[in-house]
Design a protein around this motif. Structure first.
Motif, PDB file in Angstrom:
ATOM      1  N   ASP A  76      28.092  23.303  35.195  1.00 39.74           N
ATOM      2  CA  ASP A  76      27.501  22.125  35.832  1.00 39.74           C
ATOM      3  C   ASP A  76      27.259  21.005  34.830  1.00 39.74           C
ATOM      4  OD1 ASP A  76      26.875  23.486  38.505  1.00 39.74           O
ATOM      5  OD2 ASP A  76      25.833  24.782  37.077  1.00 39.74           O
ATOM      6  N   ILE A  77      27.127  21.373  33.565  1.00 48.21           N
ATOM      7  CA  ILE A  77      26.809  20.416  32.497  1.00 48.21           C
ATOM      8  C   ILE A  77      27.743  20.669  31.323  1.00 48.21           C
ATOM      9  CG2 ILE A  77      25.052  19.685  30.832  1.00 48.21           C
ATOM     10  CD1 ILE A  77      22.944  20.754  32.904  1.00 48.21           C
ATOM     11  N   LEU A  78      28.371  19.619  30.838  1.00 54.80           N
ATOM     12  CA  LEU A  78      29.214  19.721  29.642  1.00 54.80           C
ATOM     13  C   LEU A  78      28.692  18.755  28.589  1.00 54.80           C
ATOM     14  CD1 LEU A  78      31.669  20.506  27.946  1.00 54.80           C
ATOM     15  CD2 LEU A  78      33.024  18.848  29.254  1.00 54.80           C
ATOM     16  N   ILE A  79      28.366  19.288  27.418  1.00 58.79           N
ATOM     17  CA  ILE A  79      27.935  18.467  26.300  1.00 58.79           C
ATOM     18  C   ILE A  79      29.041  18.492  25.250  1.00 58.79           C
ATOM     19  CG2 ILE A  79      26.130  17.979  24.626  1.00 58.79           C
ATOM     20  CD1 ILE A  79      25.131  18.030  27.538  1.00 58.79           C
ATOM     21  N   PRO A 120      38.209  19.377  37.416  1.00 56.14           N
ATOM     22  CA  PRO A 120      38.568  19.766  38.790  1.00 56.14           C
ATOM     23  C   PRO A 120      37.491  20.581  39.489  1.00 56.14           C
ATOM     24  CG  PRO A 120      40.471  19.976  37.359  1.00 56.14           C
ATOM     25  CD  PRO A 120      39.303  19.664  36.470  1.00 56.14           C
ATOM     26  N   GLN A 121      36.861  21.486  38.758  1.00 53.45           N
ATOM     27  CA  GLN A 121      35.801  22.301  39.358  1.00 53.45           C
ATOM     28  C   GLN A 121      34.575  21.456  39.675  1.00 53.45           C
ATOM     29  OE1 GLN A 121      33.261  24.050  36.676  1.00 53.45           O
ATOM     30  NE2 GLN A 121      31.866  24.159  38.409  1.00 53.45           N
ATOM     31  N   MET A 122      34.197  20.539  38.775  1.00 52.72           N
ATOM     32  CA  MET A 122      33.049  19.667  39.033  1.00 52.72           C
ATOM     33  C   MET A 122      33.302  18.770  40.241  1.00 52.72           C
ATOM     34  SD  MET A 122      31.634  18.359  35.326  1.00 52.72           S
ATOM     35  CE  MET A 122      30.733  19.453  34.217  1.00 52.72           C
ATOM     36  N   ILE A 123      34.507  18.226  40.307  1.00 54.85           N
ATOM     37  CA  ILE A 123      34.852  17.354  41.436  1.00 54.85           C
ATOM     38  C   ILE A 123      34.837  18.146  42.741  1.00 54.85           C
ATOM     39  CG2 ILE A 123      36.713  15.984  42.458  1.00 54.85           C
ATOM     40  CD1 ILE A 123      37.466  15.155  39.568  1.00 54.85           C
ATOM     41  N   LYS A 124      35.334  19.368  42.688  1.00 56.12           N
ATOM     42  CA  LYS A 124      35.349  20.214  43.886  1.00 56.12           C
ATOM     43  C   LYS A 124      33.947  20.496  44.384  1.00 56.12           C
ATOM     44  CE  LYS A 124      37.168  24.597  45.668  1.00 56.12           C
ATOM     45  NZ  LYS A 124      37.939  25.834  45.340  1.00 56.12           N
ATOM     46  N   GLN A 125      33.012  20.769  43.461  1.00 55.68           N
ATOM     47  CA  GLN A 125      31.638  21.063  43.876  1.00 55.68           C
ATOM     48  C   GLN A 125      30.803  19.791  44.077  1.00 55.68           C
ATOM     49  OE1 GLN A 125      30.408  23.547  40.598  1.00 55.68           O
ATOM     50  NE2 GLN A 125      29.487  21.858  39.446  1.00 55.68           N
ATOM     51  N   LYS A 126      31.427  18.621  43.802  1.00 57.77           N
ATOM     52  CA  LYS A 126      30.812  17.310  43.994  1.00 57.77           C
ATOM     53  C   LYS A 126      29.528  17.132  43.192  1.00 57.77           C
ATOM     54  CE  LYS A 126      32.816  16.725  48.604  1.00 57.77           C
ATOM     55  NZ  LYS A 126      32.562  16.459  50.040  1.00 57.77           N
ATOM     56  N   SER A 127      29.501  17.740  42.023  1.00 60.58           N
ATOM     57  CA  SER A 127      28.347  17.561  41.134  1.00 60.58           C
ATOM     58  C   SER A 127      28.731  17.981  39.724  1.00 60.58           C
ATOM     59  CB  SER A 127      27.143  18.382  41.613  1.00 60.58           C
ATOM     60  OG  SER A 127      27.399  19.765  41.483  1.00 60.58           O
ATOM     61  N   GLY A 128      28.079  17.351  38.766  1.00 60.41           N
ATOM     62  CA  GLY A 128      28.311  17.689  37.372  1.00 60.41           C
ATOM     63  C   GLY A 128      27.878  16.536  36.482  1.00 60.41           C
ATOM     64  N   VAL A 129      27.590  16.859  35.231  1.00 60.29           N
ATOM     65  CA  VAL A 129      27.227  15.841  34.243  1.00 60.29           C
ATOM     66  C   VAL A 129      27.997  16.123  32.960  1.00 60.29           C
ATOM     67  CG1 VAL A 129      25.387  14.662  32.996  1.00 60.29           C
ATOM     68  CG2 VAL A 129      24.885  15.764  35.197  1.00 60.29           C
ATOM     69  N   ILE A 130      28.606  15.083  32.415  1.00 63.62           N
ATOM     70  CA  ILE A 130      29.288  15.180  31.126  1.00 63.62           C
ATOM     71  C   ILE A 130      28.605  14.216  30.165  1.00 63.62           C
ATOM     72  CG2 ILE A 130      31.431  14.739  29.863  1.00 63.62           C
ATOM     73  CD1 ILE A 130      32.966  15.521  32.394  1.00 63.62           C
ATOM     74  N   LEU A 175      27.948  10.149  30.635  1.00 59.16           N
ATOM     75  CA  LEU A 175      27.092   9.321  29.788  1.00 59.16           C
ATOM     76  C   LEU A 175      27.407   9.572  28.320  1.00 59.16           C
ATOM     77  CD1 LEU A 175      24.120  10.305  31.956  1.00 59.16           C
ATOM     78  CD2 LEU A 175      24.602   7.894  31.547  1.00 59.16           C
ATOM     79  N   THR A 176      27.019   8.625  27.493  1.00 56.61           N
ATOM     80  CA  THR A 176      27.252   8.729  26.056  1.00 56.61           C
ATOM     81  C   THR A 176      25.934   8.607  25.310  1.00 56.61           C
ATOM     82  OG1 THR A 176      29.404   7.664  26.356  1.00 56.61           O
ATOM     83  CG2 THR A 176      28.552   7.779  24.116  1.00 56.61           C
ATOM     84  N   VAL A 177      25.719   9.498  24.356  1.00 56.70           N
ATOM     85  CA  VAL A 177      24.554   9.448  23.481  1.00 56.70           C
ATOM     86  C   VAL A 177      25.057   9.173  22.067  1.00 56.70           C
ATOM     87  CG1 VAL A 177      22.668  10.777  22.450  1.00 56.70           C
ATOM     88  CG2 VAL A 177      23.141  10.957  24.908  1.00 56.70           C
ATOM     89  N   ALA A 178      24.507   8.134  21.447  1.00 57.82           N
ATOM     90  CA  ALA A 178      24.962   7.703  20.126  1.00 57.82           C
ATOM     91  C   ALA A 178      23.822   7.815  19.118  1.00 57.82           C
ATOM     92  CB  ALA A 178      25.486   6.275  20.189  1.00 57.82           C
TER      93      ALA A 178
END
Length: 258
Positions: A76-79, A120-130, A175-178
């Motif tokens: 669900d979350i990719l960092i 593809p999996q995040m889009i399929k489940q219609k949720s996710g954060v990168i 989102l981007t963290v700098a």
């Protein structure tokens, strides 16, 4: 935020065994997430599920994604935290094609490659954060220290914004963290090495480097845990309307607006 606001979420943190990555992994786990970490080599100890992978190798990325899908059913979350300064200073004349390709592959292409395989999996489940972990170097290059690194992070910033726009109506936030100067083991080694090469003390080296960027108004480097707390907020339900933005965490050091 509730302490366990990430309960039942599955998070992958690349480069999650040390420094900022480890701090993020620990923070997300504390918030209730099931955390998977990846790096090239397994640490002596880790509290999280570890999968060895070199993200500059497409076959190893595919194997990583397959193991995650088989074991956890997806994420669900990719960092995207993997990255680093690996090329010499000295400006354009010191940088070969190999240097440029090396820096772009590590700091840009590795994130693009992993995003492409998990989306593809995040889009399929219609949720996710990168979340892409970039650097303030992407907005403030130091030609004599980090030219190729800074260019690769600027490219990551641009890619992240474009991807966020593409996915905004599909339930996936990007989102981007700098971070600015952060007190990690790698940063301390870099500062010590710079001081030795310049023939000065580590304390003088820190002051000299900070002076090139205009200094840090807050007077200190960030702690990895402070970066992790920002990431936690951005992947939490409290940030549900945020996407496509770069968040600098630099103690006020960037001398620009926005």
């Amino acid at each position: 935020m509730e302490l366990k606001d990430l309960k039942e979420k599955r998070a992958l943190v690349t480069g999650g065994t040390k420094g900022i990555g480890k701090a993020i992994a620990d923070e997300l786990a504390e918030a209730g997430a099931t955390v998977i970490v990846t790096a090239r080599t397994k640490p002596e100890q880790t509290a999280h599920h570890f999968i060895a992978a070199d993200l500059t190798n497409a076959n190893e990325v595919a194997a990583l994604a397959k193991e995650i899908a088989n074991t956890f059913g997806g994420i669900d979350i990719l960092i995207n935290n993997v990255g680093g300064l690996t090329t010499p200073g000295g400006g354009h004349s010191t940088l070969t094609d190999v240097h440029w390709n090396q820096e772009l592959d590590l700091n840009l292409i590795s994130a693009i490659r992993l995003d492409r395989i998990v989306l593809p999996q995040m889009i399929k489940q219609k949720s996710g954060v990168i979340i892409h972990i970039s650097s303030i170097a992407g907005k403030q290059a130091l030609w004599n220290l980090n030219m190729a690194y800074a260019v690769s992070k600027a490219a990551l910033n641009s890619y992240s914004k474009a991807l966020a726009t593409e996915l905004a109506d599909k339930g996936v936030r990007v989102l981007t963290v700098a971070p600015g100067a952060t007190r990690t083991e790698t940063m301390v080694k870099f500062l010590n090495g710079y001081a030795i090469s310049a023939g000065i003390t580590p304390e003088e080296g820190i002051k000299q480097l900070m002076a090139q960027t205009g200094g840090i108004p807050m007077g200190r480097m960030a702690e990895p845990e402070e970066v992790a707390q920002l990431v936690h907020f951005l992947v939490s339900p409290s940030a549900a309307y945020l996407t496509g933005t770069i968040y600098a965490i630099d103690g006020g050091s960037l001398p620009v607006v926005g």
